[in-house]
Design an enzyme around this catalytic site. Structure first.
Site, mmCIF file in Angstrom:
data_model
loop_
_atom_site.group_PDB
_atom_site.id
_atom_site.type_symbol
_atom_site.label_atom_id
_atom_site.label_comp_id
_atom_site.label_asym_id
_atom_site.label_seq_id
_atom_site.Cartn_x
_atom_site.Cartn_y
_atom_site.Cartn_z
ATOM 1 N N ARG A 104 0.843 -1.178 0.000
ATOM 2 C CA ARG A 104 0.000 0.000 0.000
ATOM 3 C C ARG A 104 0.882 1.232 0.000
ATOM 4 N NH1 ARG A 104 -4.459 1.351 4.536
ATOM 5 N NH2 ARG A 104 -2.604 1.655 5.791
ATOM 6 N N THR A 108 -0.910 7.682 -0.803
ATOM 7 C CA THR A 108 -2.209 7.589 -1.495
ATOM 8 C C THR A 108 -3.085 6.480 -0.911
ATOM 9 O OG1 THR A 108 -1.413 5.962 -3.092
ATOM 10 C CG2 THR A 108 -1.076 8.289 -3.639
ATOM 11 N N ASP A 200 0.652 -2.330 12.235
ATOM 12 C CA ASP A 200 1.104 -2.793 10.923
ATOM 13 C C ASP A 200 1.400 -4.292 10.997
ATOM 14 O OD1 ASP A 200 2.765 -3.483 8.643
ATOM 15 O OD2 ASP A 200 2.822 -1.332 8.253
ATOM 16 N N ASP A 203 4.723 -5.592 9.363
ATOM 17 C CA ASP A 203 5.908 -5.272 10.174
ATOM 18 C C ASP A 203 5.984 -6.167 11.408
ATOM 19 O OD1 ASP A 203 6.878 -3.371 8.496
ATOM 20 O OD2 ASP A 203 6.189 -1.647 9.667
HETATM 21 O O1 PRP Z 1 -7.089 -2.429 2.704
HETATM 22 P P1 PRP Z 1 -5.843 -1.672 2.393
HETATM 23 O O2 PRP Z 1 -5.984 -0.208 2.707
HETATM 24 O O3 PRP Z 1 -5.364 -1.906 0.997
HETATM 25 O O4 PRP Z 1 -4.731 -2.154 3.406
HETATM 26 C C1 PRP Z 1 -4.521 -3.497 3.702
HETATM 27 C C2 PRP Z 1 -3.196 -3.955 3.211
HETATM 28 O O5 PRP Z 1 -2.154 -3.305 3.963
HETATM 29 C C3 PRP Z 1 -1.298 -4.294 4.499
HETATM 30 O O6 PRP Z 1 -0.263 -4.612 3.652
HETATM 31 P P2 PRP Z 1 0.980 -3.599 3.418
HETATM 32 O O7 PRP Z 1 0.675 -2.681 2.287
HETATM 33 O O8 PRP Z 1 1.358 -2.973 4.705
HETATM 34 O O9 PRP Z 1 2.106 -4.564 2.916
HETATM 35 P P3 PRP Z 1 2.926 -5.662 3.730
HETATM 36 O O10 PRP Z 1 2.004 -6.808 3.927
HETATM 37 O O11 PRP Z 1 4.042 -5.974 2.823
HETATM 38 O O12 PRP Z 1 3.367 -5.058 5.015
HETATM 39 C C4 PRP Z 1 -2.217 -5.460 4.710
HETATM 40 O O13 PRP Z 1 -1.538 -6.675 4.895
HETATM 41 C C5 PRP Z 1 -3.069 -5.437 3.472
HETATM 42 O O14 PRP Z 1 -2.495 -6.093 2.370
HETATM 43 O O1 URA Z 2 -4.158 -1.089 10.173
HETATM 44 C C1 URA Z 2 -3.567 -1.497 9.152
HETATM 45 C C2 URA Z 2 -3.917 -1.067 7.872
HETATM 46 C C3 URA Z 2 -3.242 -1.562 6.807
HETATM 47 N N1 URA Z 2 -2.240 -2.443 7.008
HETATM 48 C C4 URA Z 2 -1.891 -2.866 8.242
HETATM 49 O O2 URA Z 2 -0.968 -3.679 8.386
HETATM 50 N N2 URA Z 2 -2.565 -2.371 9.291
HETATM 51 MG MG MG Z 3 2.608 -3.555 6.032
#
Ligand code: PRP
Ligand code: URA
Ligand code: MG
Length: 209
Positions: A104, A108, A200, A203
């Protein structure tokens, strides 16, 4: 969209522990996988069965029930979806795995695709998409778009925490989806994080805090 919020005491208990601040990576991983197993049990409730002939313990011919057809592909959304994969394969050990890479954009909040690898015969399989967080819904809608573009016709989604905003966004684009979640939280903060949420999840699972 049909939203199944699983209010089993084990799910509530484990989700409560998962929300705790200061949780270790080890404990977060364990709980995310345990919750994934419990939600998979619910999400597979409607799988179709067929009767097959078999030989019983004493050599007598018997009929056994088995899950029908080409079965399932599990679709973790990288990275955080990997944190649920072991929990899902505990119950579906033969399932094929398709992978979608999305992150994400922090400004944005829109999803940025960087990887995809789907199994064959997607049109004959039930896809179970897994990701701990359904926040704005952008990542999930992008994943469902990709699966359908490859011919996938039957899709279920398992998340640990969803928001009303994310549910509304997925419902608009993919109203037929069945969603299984441990909780529907209050909403999003000004940075797009779920409240109360988990923080997160990627993370926490990967130790990149
Ligand atoms: O509904 P959204 O607003 O799209 O957010 C959700 C997304 O955000 C997080 O991933 P992230 O982008 O943090 O990637 P990661 O899993 O690599 O940490 C989560 O695991 C989802 O995939
Ligand atoms: O709360 C949130 C939203 C998006 N992605 C995450 O990992 N946590
Ligand atoms: Mg993430």
């Amino acid at each position: 969209m049909n939203v199944h919020t699983i209010d089993h005491p084990l799910v509530k208990h484990k989700l409560g522990l998962l929300r705790s601040g200061g949780i270790s990576t080890k404990h977060f991983r364990e709980l995310a996988n345990e919750l994934a197993t419990l939600l998979t049990y619910e999400a597979t409730q409607g799988l179709e069965l067929v009767e097959e002939p078999a030989e019983g313990w004493n050599g007598t011919p018997i009929r056994i029930e088995q899950i029908k057809g080409k079965k399932v592909t599990i679709v973790p959304i990288l990275r955080a979806g990997l944190g649920m994969l072991d929990g899902v394969t505990t119950l579906l050990p033969s399932a094929r795995i398709s992978v979608v890479g999305l992150y994400r954009n922090e400004e944005t909040l829109e999803p940025v695709p960087y990887f995809e690898k789907f199994v064959q015969d997607l049109d004959e399989r039930l896809a179970i998409v897994i990701d701990p967080m359904l926040a704005t819904g952008g990542s999930m809608v992008a994943t469902l778009d990709m699966l359908k573009a490859k011919g996938c016709q039957r899709i279920k989604v398992i998340v640990l925490v969803a928001t009303p905003e994310g549910i509304a966004r997925v419902s608009r684009s993919h109203p037929e989806i069945e969603l299984y979640t441990a909780a529907v939280d209050e909403g999003l903060d000004s940075n797009g994080y779920i409240v109360p949420g988990l923080g997160d999840a990627g993370d926490k699972l990967f130790g990149t805090r």
